[in-house]
Design a protein around this motif. Structure first.
Motif, PDB file in Angstrom:
ATOM      1  N   LYS A  72     -16.514  22.952  25.862  1.00 13.68           N
ATOM      2  CA  LYS A  72     -16.500  22.368  27.194  1.00 13.68           C
ATOM      3  C   LYS A  72     -16.083  20.904  27.164  1.00 13.68           C
ATOM      4  N   ILE A  73     -16.561  20.163  26.176  1.00 12.53           N
ATOM      5  CA  ILE A  73     -16.235  18.745  26.147  1.00 12.53           C
ATOM      6  C   ILE A  73     -15.055  18.453  25.235  1.00 12.53           C
ATOM      7  N   GLY A  74     -14.483  19.499  24.664  1.00 14.27           N
ATOM      8  CA  GLY A  74     -13.272  19.315  23.875  1.00 14.27           C
ATOM      9  C   GLY A  74     -13.520  18.595  22.574  1.00 14.27           C
ATOM     10  N   ALA A  75     -14.562  18.978  21.843  1.00 13.40           N
ATOM     11  CA  ALA A  75     -14.878  18.295  20.598  1.00 13.40           C
ATOM     12  C   ALA A  75     -13.959  18.705  19.457  1.00 13.40           C
ATOM     13  N   ASP A  76     -13.038  19.637  19.688  1.00 17.41           N
ATOM     14  CA  ASP A  76     -12.164  20.120  18.639  1.00 17.41           C
ATOM     15  C   ASP A  76     -11.260  19.036  18.090  1.00 17.41           C
TER      16      ASP A  76
ATOM     17  N   LEU B  42     -11.854  16.064  28.938  1.00 20.71           N
ATOM     18  CA  LEU B  42     -12.648  15.073  29.647  1.00 20.71           C
ATOM     19  C   LEU B  42     -11.992  14.714  30.974  1.00 20.71           C
ATOM     20  N   THR B  43     -10.688  14.568  30.960  1.00 21.01           N
ATOM     21  CA  THR B  43      -9.960  14.278  32.198  1.00 21.01           C
ATOM     22  C   THR B  43     -10.141  15.405  33.199  1.00 21.01           C
ATOM     23  N   ALA B  44     -10.064  16.635  32.717  1.00 23.36           N
ATOM     24  CA  ALA B  44     -10.258  17.784  33.604  1.00 23.36           C
ATOM     25  C   ALA B  44     -11.677  17.803  34.162  1.00 23.36           C
ATOM     26  N   MET B  45     -12.656  17.495  33.309  1.00 20.55           N
ATOM     27  CA  MET B  45     -14.042  17.462  33.768  1.00 20.55           C
ATOM     28  C   MET B  45     -14.248  16.373  34.814  1.00 20.55           C
ATOM     29  N   LEU B  46     -13.676  15.198  34.561  1.00 23.06           N
ATOM     30  CA  LEU B  46     -13.818  14.101  35.514  1.00 23.06           C
ATOM     31  C   LEU B  46     -13.145  14.425  36.834  1.00 23.06           C
ATOM     32  N   THR B  47     -12.010  15.069  36.773  1.00 23.78           N
ATOM     33  CA  THR B  47     -11.312  15.471  37.996  1.00 23.78           C
ATOM     34  C   THR B  47     -12.158  16.471  38.774  1.00 23.78           C
ATOM     35  N   ALA B  48     -12.725  17.441  38.063  1.00 20.99           N
ATOM     36  CA  ALA B  48     -13.579  18.429  38.725  1.00 20.99           C
ATOM     37  C   ALA B  48     -14.817  17.762  39.331  1.00 20.99           C
ATOM     38  N   LEU B  49     -15.408  16.818  38.601  1.00 13.69           N
ATOM     39  CA  LEU B  49     -16.560  16.093  39.130  1.00 13.69           C
ATOM     40  C   LEU B  49     -16.195  15.275  40.363  1.00 13.69           C
ATOM     41  N   ARG B  50     -15.031  14.625  40.311  1.00 11.10           N
ATOM     42  CA  ARG B  50     -14.580  13.847  41.461  1.00 11.10           C
ATOM     43  C   ARG B  50     -14.430  14.749  42.678  1.00 11.10           C
ATOM     44  N   ASP B  51     -13.807  15.918  42.481  1.00 12.96           N
ATOM     45  CA  ASP B  51     -13.619  16.847  43.592  1.00 12.96           C
ATOM     46  C   ASP B  51     -14.953  17.344  44.130  1.00 12.96           C
TER      47      ASP B  51
END
Length: 161
Positions: A112-116, A125-134
């Motif tokens: 989920k957080i892209g630790a790979d 992280l950018t995708a998560m932040l975008t989803a959170l913003r929305d």
């Protein structure tokens, strides 16, 4: 262990350390849903921080939905598991807490957080932040609609009086 002892290598503010420790205790079950957290004064003494720092730590947990506060009564652990709140610790918390990251990795938190890799982490992280913003925008719009509805109900009640 107080947050100050681990602060030497971690430059985050003291309130984050206090919030981390309380979050760990809640997730570990030391505080169950409905349990009252210690008052600010006890948190000040325990973590060796100022009153406002203890308040800020609880504000972080409140913003995450882990606790709720009743004015004049104290802070209580929220029933985030049974309330429909899908609590996922913040990515920075998982990244800074190896115990939580190990426990959550079995549930796929690392993906989920892209630790790979660094690049994957940045894009995830950018995708998560975008989803959170929305989601925040949607919640804000819903909040405004509810405020308007309350105002209309107040006006209707006043006109009936």
């Amino acid at each position: 262990m107080t947050p100050a002892s681990s602060a030497k290598h971690d430059r985050r503010p003291p309130y984050q350390h206090a919030a981390d420790e309380l979050r760990r205790e809640i997730k570990a079950g030391r505080y169950k849903p409905g349990d009252q957290l210690p008052p600010y004064r006890e948190l000040q003494e325990r973590f060796g921080v100022a009153n406002m720092t203890a308040r800020s730590a609880l504000n972080v947990l409140r913003d995450e939905g882990l606790i709720y506060t009743i004015q004049g009564r104290g802070s209580f652990v929220a029933d985030y598991e049974g309330s429909g709140i899908d609590y996922t610790p913040p990515a920075w918390y998982l990244a800074n807490d190896s115990k939580a990251a190990d426990a959550e990795s079995s549930e796929g938190a690392a993906e989920k957080i892209g630790a790979d890799s660094g690049a994957a982490a940045g894009s995830t992280l950018t995708a998560m932040l975008t989803a959170l913003r929305d989601e925040l925008r949607a919640l804000s719009a819903e909040h405004q609609a509810l405020r308007r509805e309350v105002e209309e109900l107040k006006k209707a009640q006043q006109s009936q009086s």
